[in-house]
Structures are given as C-alpha cells and as structure tokens.
Design an enzyme around this catalytic site. Structure first.
Site, PDB file in Angstrom:
ATOM      1  N   HIS A 246       0.810  -1.222   0.000  1.00 30.07           N
ATOM      2  CA  HIS A 246       0.000   0.000   0.000  1.00 30.07           C
ATOM      3  C   HIS A 246       0.839   1.266   0.000  1.00 30.07           C
ATOM      4  O   HIS A 246       0.295   2.358  -0.131  1.00 30.07           O
ATOM      5  CB  HIS A 246      -0.917   0.033   1.229  1.00 30.07           C
ATOM      6  CG  HIS A 246      -0.193   0.384   2.501  1.00 30.07           C
ATOM      7  ND1 HIS A 246       0.590  -0.521   3.179  1.00 30.07           N
ATOM      8  CD2 HIS A 246      -0.101   1.549   3.197  1.00 30.07           C
ATOM      9  CE1 HIS A 246       1.114   0.064   4.242  1.00 30.07           C
ATOM     10  NE2 HIS A 246       0.720   1.323   4.276  1.00 30.07           N
TER      11      HIS A 246
HETATM   12  C1  UD1 Z   1      -1.159   6.458   5.492  1.00 30.10           C
HETATM   13  C2  UD1 Z   1       0.265   6.817   5.915  1.00 30.10           C
HETATM   14  C3  UD1 Z   1       1.173   5.608   5.758  1.00 30.10           C
HETATM   15  C4  UD1 Z   1       0.598   4.410   6.499  1.00 30.10           C
HETATM   16  C5  UD1 Z   1      -0.844   4.164   6.106  1.00 30.10           C
HETATM   17  C6  UD1 Z   1      -1.435   3.102   6.988  1.00 30.10           C
HETATM   18  C7  UD1 Z   1       0.909   9.158   5.513  1.00 30.10           C
HETATM   19  C8  UD1 Z   1       1.703  10.077   4.664  1.00 30.10           C
HETATM   20  N1  UD1 Z   1       0.814   7.889   5.085  1.00 30.10           N
HETATM   21  O1  UD1 Z   1      -1.105   6.103   4.109  1.00 30.10           O
HETATM   22  O2  UD1 Z   1       2.443   5.901   6.294  1.00 30.10           O
HETATM   23  O3  UD1 Z   1       1.371   3.287   6.186  1.00 30.10           O
HETATM   24  O4  UD1 Z   1      -1.613   5.371   6.272  1.00 30.10           O
HETATM   25  O5  UD1 Z   1      -2.445   2.388   6.355  1.00 30.10           O
HETATM   26  O6  UD1 Z   1       0.394   9.566   6.534  1.00 30.10           O
HETATM   27  N2  UD1 Z   1      -8.544   6.091   1.620  1.00 30.10           N
HETATM   28  C9  UD1 Z   1      -9.804   5.543   1.741  1.00 30.10           C
HETATM   29  N3  UD1 Z   1     -10.309   5.421   2.999  1.00 30.10           N
HETATM   30  C10 UD1 Z   1      -9.676   5.834   4.098  1.00 30.10           C
HETATM   31  C11 UD1 Z   1      -8.399   6.401   3.953  1.00 30.10           C
HETATM   32  C12 UD1 Z   1      -7.856   6.516   2.710  1.00 30.10           C
HETATM   33  O7  UD1 Z   1     -10.436   5.150   0.780  1.00 30.10           O
HETATM   34  O8  UD1 Z   1     -10.214   5.683   5.204  1.00 30.10           O
HETATM   35  C13 UD1 Z   1      -7.942   6.178   0.272  1.00 30.10           C
HETATM   36  C14 UD1 Z   1      -8.132   7.517  -0.393  1.00 30.10           C
HETATM   37  O9  UD1 Z   1      -8.281   7.287  -1.772  1.00 30.10           O
HETATM   38  C15 UD1 Z   1      -6.806   8.205  -0.134  1.00 30.10           C
HETATM   39  C16 UD1 Z   1      -5.819   7.061  -0.121  1.00 30.10           C
HETATM   40  O10 UD1 Z   1      -6.535   5.959   0.409  1.00 30.10           O
HETATM   41  O11 UD1 Z   1      -6.506   9.168  -1.107  1.00 30.10           O
HETATM   42  C17 UD1 Z   1      -4.571   7.325   0.710  1.00 30.10           C
HETATM   43  O12 UD1 Z   1      -4.923   7.669   2.050  1.00 30.10           O
HETATM   44  P1  UD1 Z   1      -3.881   8.515   2.978  1.00 30.10           P
HETATM   45  O13 UD1 Z   1      -4.416   8.611   4.348  1.00 30.10           O
HETATM   46  O14 UD1 Z   1      -3.501   9.782   2.281  1.00 30.10           O
HETATM   47  O15 UD1 Z   1      -2.596   7.638   2.990  1.00 30.10           O
HETATM   48  P2  UD1 Z   1      -2.386   6.084   3.210  1.00 30.10           P
HETATM   49  O16 UD1 Z   1      -1.959   5.490   1.912  1.00 30.10           O
HETATM   50  O17 UD1 Z   1      -3.556   5.495   3.897  1.00 30.10           O
HETATM   51  N1  UDP Z   2      -3.665  -4.833   9.300  1.00 32.96           N
HETATM   52  C1  UDP Z   2      -4.967  -5.266   9.520  1.00 32.96           C
HETATM   53  N2  UDP Z   2      -5.708  -5.654   8.435  1.00 32.96           N
HETATM   54  C2  UDP Z   2      -5.220  -5.660   7.169  1.00 32.96           C
HETATM   55  C3  UDP Z   2      -3.879  -5.224   6.957  1.00 32.96           C
HETATM   56  C4  UDP Z   2      -3.134  -4.802   8.039  1.00 32.96           C
HETATM   57  O1  UDP Z   2      -5.445  -5.311  10.657  1.00 32.96           O
HETATM   58  O2  UDP Z   2      -5.934  -6.037   6.243  1.00 32.96           O
HETATM   59  C5  UDP Z   2      -2.864  -4.376  10.454  1.00 32.96           C
HETATM   60  C6  UDP Z   2      -1.569  -5.130  10.653  1.00 32.96           C
HETATM   61  O3  UDP Z   2      -1.786  -6.249  11.489  1.00 32.96           O
HETATM   62  C7  UDP Z   2      -0.673  -4.087  11.308  1.00 32.96           C
HETATM   63  C8  UDP Z   2      -1.194  -2.774  10.769  1.00 32.96           C
HETATM   64  O4  UDP Z   2      -2.463  -3.046  10.191  1.00 32.96           O
HETATM   65  O5  UDP Z   2      -0.798  -4.081  12.723  1.00 32.96           O
HETATM   66  C9  UDP Z   2      -0.259  -2.235   9.725  1.00 32.96           C
HETATM   67  O6  UDP Z   2      -0.862  -1.132   9.107  1.00 32.96           O
HETATM   68  P1  UDP Z   2      -0.510  -0.638   7.655  1.00 32.96           P
HETATM   69  O7  UDP Z   2       0.145  -1.751   6.888  1.00 32.96           O
HETATM   70  O8  UDP Z   2      -1.732  -0.030   7.093  1.00 32.96           O
HETATM   71  O9  UDP Z   2       0.493   0.572   7.927  1.00 32.96           O
HETATM   72  P2  UDP Z   2       2.058   0.673   8.226  1.00 32.96           P
HETATM   73  O10 UDP Z   2       2.390  -0.191   9.375  1.00 32.96           O
HETATM   74  O11 UDP Z   2       2.783   0.301   6.965  1.00 32.96           O
HETATM   75  O12 UDP Z   2       2.233   2.121   8.502  1.00 32.96           O
END
Ligand code: UD1
Ligand code: UDP
Length: 384
Positions: free
Chosen positions: A216
């Site tokens: 992701h």
């Molecule tokens: C964010 C964090 C990343 C983390 C991840 C955890 C930053 C810069 N990035 O990335 O470090 O690993 O969260 O999962 O803070 N979207 C939805 N529903 C939601 C949220 C997001 O559909 O509830 C979609 C939207 O299209 C959005 C995209 O996901 O544009 C990205 O969401 P965003 O919160 O900007 O960053 P993440 O990729 O989730």
């Molecule tokens: N996780 C979850 N369901 C999923 C994928 C991840 O509960 O389908 C949990 C996972 O166990 C871990 C956390 O989400 O604790 C990691 O989050 P993510 O990969 O979104 O973000 P990152 O750690 O890379 O910032």
C-alpha cells in the site's frame, strides 16, 4: 470539527492524537493501560482514515472508546491534510490543556499532532521514535524525523532506534527504550484471534498452504511500473509454490490498480482490508508474508513467520538482522529469490521488539499520577 463528546474531558492527563489504522492498533495498548491505571485521557482522531474497514472496525474490535473528537479531515494532498489537522488539533489542545500528548509512528496525523503540541506549553511524547529508513523520498521519513526533533519524551522501541536519535543530537535524558507496543497488542489479541477468528475457514485456507501479501505504500503503488513488478513477482512466487496469495487490499492500492488497469496474476486473491483478529490469524498461519508495511514486518517477525519486504529500504532493520525478513526491492526475480531464501530459514529467531511491557513503561516514564497502582507487570496485556 465535530466534537463527539468534546468538552467533558477538560484537564485530561493524556491526549492521544491518532488518525490511521496502525496508530489505532499500536496506541490501543497504551489507552488500555490508562484505563487500568485510572489515568484520564482524551482521544483526538484526525479522520485521516475514515472507511469503516480502516477505522471504526478497530475501535470496536480493540474495545476502544469512541474518540472524543474527530476532525474528519479525510483524504487530501499532504499540505492540505496536515494543515487542516494542525488547525483543528491546536484548537482542541488549547481548550483541553492535557498534561501530555502522545503520538505514535510516522503518518501525517503524527506530524500535525507533533507540531501543534510543540508550539503549546504541553509535553509531547513520541511512541515508536527513532525509526529511520534514511530515504527522504518517503513522506513517513520526514514525519518521523520532525516528530522526534520536537518531542520532549521519545520512546524508541529498540537500542538501535535509540542510537539513531543519539547520533542526531537528541539528549539521552529524553530517551527511554520501551520495546514496541505492537508486542503488547499481539499479546492481548493473539489468543483472542485463535478463539474468535474463522477467517481460514471462510477463505477456505489451510495452515501454511497459502501466502499473505500487503502492498500500500505510496512509493510502490502510486508508481505503475513498481506496482506491476510487485504483482508479477508475487505471482511468480505463488506459481513456484503452487499456493494462493491472499491480498487484503488497502484503498490506496485498490484505486491505483484500477487507474493503471493492472492485471492480477491468477493465484493472487484480492480481499477487503481485514479486521485485526482475522489479520493476525492470516499472518500466523501463512507460509510466507510479502509486504511493504511497517507494522506487518514487525508482526511477521514476532509471530515467527518468514517475511519478504518489497521495498528498497526499511526502518525496521532489526527484523533483517535477526533473520526474520529480507529486503527484496520490487524486481520480480529478486522477490522470487528472497522468498526462496526465507522459506529455507528456521524461524526461531529472537523477537527484537520487547516483552509486551512497552505501554506500561511509557506511562511510567511520562510520570503521571496513577490513581490505581499495579506493580506486577506480567500478564499486563490480558483483556479484562
Ligand atoms: C497512510 C500513511 C502511511 C501508512 C498508512 C497506513 C501518511 C503520509 N501515510 O497512508 O504511512 O502506512 O496510512 O495504512 O500519513 N482512503 C480511503 N479510505 C480511508 C483512507 C484513505 O479510501 O479511510 C484512500 C483515499 O483514496 C486516499 C488514499 O486511500 O486518497 C490514501 O490515504 P492517505 O491517508 O492519504 O494515505 P495512506 O496510503 O492510507
Ligand atoms: N492490518 C490489519 N488488516 C489488514 C492489513 C493490516 O489489521 O488487512 C494491520 C496489521 O496487522 C498491522 C497494521 O495493520 O498491525 C499495519 O498497518 P498498515 O500496513 O496499514 O500501515 P504501516 O504499518 O505500513 O504504517
């Protein structure tokens, strides 16, 4: 701003600022410890994550209270998202006046929470401090460096993370190595997952007969070529092993998959983002995990499941040094050869992330008055 129950918590000892899935999971044990210790707290949700399967499902499953505030910031450009959070958080902190603010990790919610707090007369604690990928192209690296340098108390999970902070000139008096709260979270939830999750049956999976994948990160899935290479590489591993791959797909990746019109190898099965107990169960029983997630690298290591990280750098080098993880980049041939290497390893490596007392250590270190005392640390993470 919506203050769902705002105003009732004037003068809380701790304010938790969180906004995304991993922050909810990793702050949950600290919130639970506050409950046990009788420490008053406020939860401020930025609304960075808002889809049920990235957000409310974790509050429900981890038995967390509804946030006191939700800024509902949603998805925006970095500047707009962080700026809106900054304005909203400042307003809430000025009225709440907590003694300490805790942020966790490296997201935009952390950046906003850290900057807002550091300009007020409120102590800032950074949980999971000192992680470094040394790759400034990643937005997370900027966020974690800034948060570390404005924090008053820093909680590096390992000695290695502490050493980076010392090298950057942060006074040792601000640092306390605690382990990672993800160990606390797994101690609480692993047995529950075993008892309650039926995900293997639902997805018709047998133990150690399938692979688990997540991808992701912006640097991977926003880049058409890198995303394609990841899918090709994982598809090849699956073909070699004649095993299906379960890919709970994050909405960022899902939208990019559609936008780039990428084809998905036959053995990769896309599923919705999983709730926590199901995801623990999927990790524990996988033959191999392929990921670009930070939290998943840690959990695979703790759960003794071999991991291949499809990135060029990691801020979790401990997982690589103990032998639990290999960094593969995204070249399909490299993903394949690293998968082979990891599958040949014996998975009895040590857990570098502590003994599950990180949350307790954090609360001890910030020196709040406890209205309930508990000296025995063993079994601290059992659910009530
Ligand atoms: C964010 C964090 C990343 C983390 C991840 C955890 C930053 C810069 N990035 O990335 O470090 O690993 O969260 O999962 O803070 N979207 C939805 N529903 C939601 C949220 C997001 O559909 O509830 C979609 C939207 O299209 C959005 C995209 O996901 O544009 C990205 O969401 P965003 O919160 O900007 O960053 P993440 O990729 O989730
Ligand atoms: N996780 C979850 N369901 C999923 C994928 C991840 O509960 O389908 C949990 C996972 O166990 C871990 C956390 O989400 O604790 C990691 O989050 P993510 O990969 O979104 O973000 P990152 O750690 O890379 O910032």
């Amino acid at each position: 701003m919506t203050a769902e129950e705002g105003g009732d918590n004037l003068g809380s000892q701790v304010a938790f600022i969180l906004g995304t899935r991993p922050e909810i999971i990793k702050l949950a044990p600290v919130i639970h410890r506050c409950e046990k210790r009788g420490i008053s707290y406020t939860v401020i949700h930025t609304g960075q994550h808002y889809s049920d399967n990235l957000d409310s499902v974790f509050f429900d499953q981890l038995e967390l209270p509804t946030p006191d505030y939700n800024l509902d910031v949603g998805s925006k450009s970095h500047g707009e998202q962080t700026g809106e959070m900054l304005i909203g958080i400042e307003e809430i902190l000025q009225s709440e006046q907590p003694e300490v603010v805790l942020v966790q990790g490296d997201t935009n919610s952390v950046l906003a929470g850290a900057i807002a707090t550091s300009k007020l007369e409120i102590e800032l604690g950074h949980v999971e401090a000192g992680l470094r990928s040394f790759d400034r192209d990643m937005p997370e690296e900027t966020n974690r460096v800034v948060a570390d340098h404005v924090a008053d108390c820093l909680f590096p999970p390992t000695e290695k993370a502490k050493s980076y902070l010392v090298e950057e000139g942060i006074p040792e008096s601000r640092l306390c190595v605690t382990g990672n709260t993800i160990v606390d979270a797994l101690q609480r939830n692993r047995k529950l997952a075993d008892r309650k999750s039926s995900v293997l049956a639902e997805l018709e999976l047998d133990r150690s007969e399938y692979l688990l994948m997540t991808a992701h990160r912006a640097e991977n899935v926003d880049d058409e070529d890198r995303f394609r290479q990841i899918l090709t590489g994982v598809g090849q591993v699956a073909d070699d092993l004649r095993a299906d791959v379960i890919y709970p797909i994050h909405p960022r990746a899902e939208s990019k998959l559609e936008a780039f019109d990428l084809s998905i190898p036959d053995r990769i099965r896309l599923v919705e983002p999983q709730e926590y107990l199901d995801f623990i169960k999927l990790q524990e029983n996988a033959k191999l995990i392929l990921t670009d997630s930070g939290g998943v690298q840690e959990e695979a290591c703790i759960l003794e499941v071999p991991c291949v990280t499809m990135r060029n750098s990691t801020e979790r080098p401990e997982t690589v040094s103990v032998g639990a993880n290999k960094l593969s980049g995204v070249d399909p041939a490299d993903i394949e050869s690293n998968a082979t290497t990891m599958l040949q390893r014996n998975s009895n490596w040590e857990n570098p992330f502590g003994d599950g007392t990180a949350s307790e250590k954090i609360l001890q270190e910030i020196g709040l008055e406890f209205s309930a005392s508990e000296t025995e640390l063993s079994g601290v993470n059992a659910p009530d």
